[in-house]
Design an enzyme around this catalytic site. Structure first.
Site, mmCIF file in Angstrom:
data_model
loop_
_atom_site.group_PDB
_atom_site.id
_atom_site.type_symbol
_atom_site.label_atom_id
_atom_site.label_comp_id
_atom_site.label_asym_id
_atom_site.label_seq_id
_atom_site.Cartn_x
_atom_site.Cartn_y
_atom_site.Cartn_z
ATOM 1 N N ASP A 1 -2.617 -2.912 0.127
ATOM 2 C CA ASP A 1 -3.132 -3.338 1.429
ATOM 3 C C ASP A 1 -4.418 -2.602 1.788
ATOM 4 O O ASP A 1 -5.296 -3.162 2.452
ATOM 5 C CB ASP A 1 -2.082 -3.096 2.518
ATOM 6 C CG ASP A 1 -0.839 -3.941 2.317
ATOM 7 O OD1 ASP A 1 -0.987 -5.146 2.086
ATOM 8 O OD2 ASP A 1 0.270 -3.387 2.354
ATOM 9 N N HIS B 1 4.186 3.317 0.395
ATOM 10 C CA HIS B 1 4.820 2.003 0.371
ATOM 11 C C HIS B 1 6.323 2.178 0.489
ATOM 12 O O HIS B 1 6.893 3.130 -0.052
ATOM 13 C CB HIS B 1 4.479 1.264 -0.932
ATOM 14 C CG HIS B 1 4.754 -0.207 -0.895
ATOM 15 N ND1 HIS B 1 6.017 -0.721 -1.107
ATOM 16 C CD2 HIS B 1 3.939 -1.271 -0.662
ATOM 17 C CE1 HIS B 1 5.958 -2.045 -1.011
ATOM 18 N NE2 HIS B 1 4.722 -2.405 -0.743
#
Length: 430
Positions: A365, A307
């Site tokens: 995600d 991330h």
């Protein structure tokens, strides 16, 4: 004495005040830099620039911390509901039972949308992307509620705009899906809670009874909570920037939806599923694709791992992984080939030193894409689901910006074009 930083420029010393947040984050206040020096700062992508002071969300990427109004995301996801979290973000505190019941009731009463909006929807082809429909119809609310565009509106009118938007976005989102598959539109039911009602409008048919699965409702509730706000990201900053021009709540959120639509922002969970499907279509050999991810000369990269903000782990991923396991078990999909591929990639990322060293851990995600796929939500709808969850944060950020009377956003630039030159008539140009 207040802490300051010293900037020495052309032999002249300039004092820059140091601002400290409640979590001891520090920043140089350069608000008067151009007036004092004639210089501006250059920070492409605003990676080191604080554009505002905000009391809504605290995010510490190094430590993997995410809090809404001071409440850890872990506690909210376990104990709260999406509408309660929405109230917290928008109004600054957890509601009393009376406040929550009133908030929930008002949203339920406003889920119906004007029939003329249905006529607008009918004008979109079935091939229209649901995000384009969502953005357009949210912006169209300014036409149906013209008081919303007034630069100054009463607290009561603002609250009504907030309730309308929270209520109607779920109906518009579900209808955008129904439009894409050519199915009849399903009207909301006032006897269902927010998440159950959305699933009902998405997946039910007039011809048969729709069974509400509480495990699926619970997973959706958690997903929406985990996406509800995430500090000053691209779409949130867009909402604040557009809103700083005194644009309406509906217009500002519509702009945020378009920012979220960009594949570099809101499309990550869609890319996760597309990656898993590509690996399955190639035969399902995950070791081959893991090797490709390690090869610096190969353009392939694992989607849903690592991330930009979180440097050690994504705190949302830990929460949603459990929900993903529960959903897949409840729907009888625990043995699906796609899930097997996902589990092998997950195991590699958590145990392979290559991924550990580069902090390429599964993020929110990765798991949200798996859940949405299991629920039967098409990949084109994934970003719509993201927008549905992010709405309370957008509203809260827009509201905070207005209440703080922040100035209109106007970034500077460093010009790199041509120097002054004279106009040449077209007949004389070579």
């Amino acid at each position: 004495m207040a802490e300051t930083a010293e900037l020495i420029l052309d032999g002249k010393s300039i004092s820059l005040p140091v601002i400290e947040g409640t979590e001891h984050e520090k920043a140089f206040d350069i608000g008067k830099l151009r007036d004092q020096t004639g210089y501006v700062t250059l920070d492409s992508g605003y990676k080191n620039t604080g554009a505002t002071k905000s009391a809504i969300t605290f995010l510490d990427g190094e430590e993997g911390i995410l809090r809404y109004r001071g409440y850890p995301i872990e506690q909210l996801a376990e104990k709260s509901s999406f509408l309660e979290v929405a109230f917290l973000l928008i109004y600054g505190a957890l509601p009393t039972k009376e406040e929550f019941d009133n908030f929930q009731h008002r949203i339920t009463q406003h889920t119906l949308i004007h029939e003329d909006i249905r006529k607008i929807l009918d004008g979109f082809p079935s091939s229209a992307h649901p995000m384009g429909i969502l953005s357009s119809l949210i912006c169209s609310l300014t036409a149906f509620y013209p008081k919303s565009i007034a630069p100054e509106i009463s607290k009561e009118e603002l609250d009504l705009n907030i309730v309308r938007l929270m209520a109607k976005i779920s109906t518009i989102a579900a209808w955008s899906y129904k439009n894409s598959v050519g199915h009849p539109l399903i009207y909301p039911r006032n006897d269902l809670d927010y998440c159950a009602n959305f699933l009902y409008m998405m997946f039910s048919f007039p011809t048969e009874k729709y069974e509400i699965n509480p495990i699926v409702v619970s997973a959706l509730n958690k997903l929406l909570i985990l996406h509800a706000d995430h500090e000053q990201n691209c779409s949130t900053s867009t909402v604040r920037l557009v809103g700083s021009a005194n644009a309406s709540l509906y217009g500002s959120v519509s702009a945020g939806i378009n920012a979220l639509w960009g594949p570099l922002h809101g499309g990550a969970n869609q890319e996760v599923v597309e990656m898993l499907e590509a690996i399955e279509a190639d035969g399902g050999d995950t070791s081959k694709w893991i090797d490709k991810a390690k090869d610096k000369n190969d353009s392939f990269r694992l989607m849903g791992f690592g991330h930009r903000v979180y440097k050690n782990f994504d705190p949302r991923a830990t929460i949603i992984k459990k929900a993903a396991d529960e959903v897949l078990q409840a729907l009888g999909l625990q043995d699906s080939p796609l899930l097997k591929i996902a589990q092998e990639l997950e195991q590699a990322a958590l145990t392979d030193q290559y991924f550990i060293d580069r902090k390429l851990y599964p993020n929110v995600d990765f798991y949200s894409g798996i859940i949405y796929k299991a629920l039967g939500i098409p990949t084109e709808m994934f970003t719509v689901m993201f927008a549905l969850g992010r709405l309370p944060g957008w509203i809260a950020q827009w509201k905070e910006m207005r209440e703080n009377k922040e100035p209109i956003g106007r970034p500077r630039q460093i010009y790199t074009g041509e120097l002054e030159r004279d106009y040449t008539p077209i007949a004389e140009r070579a």
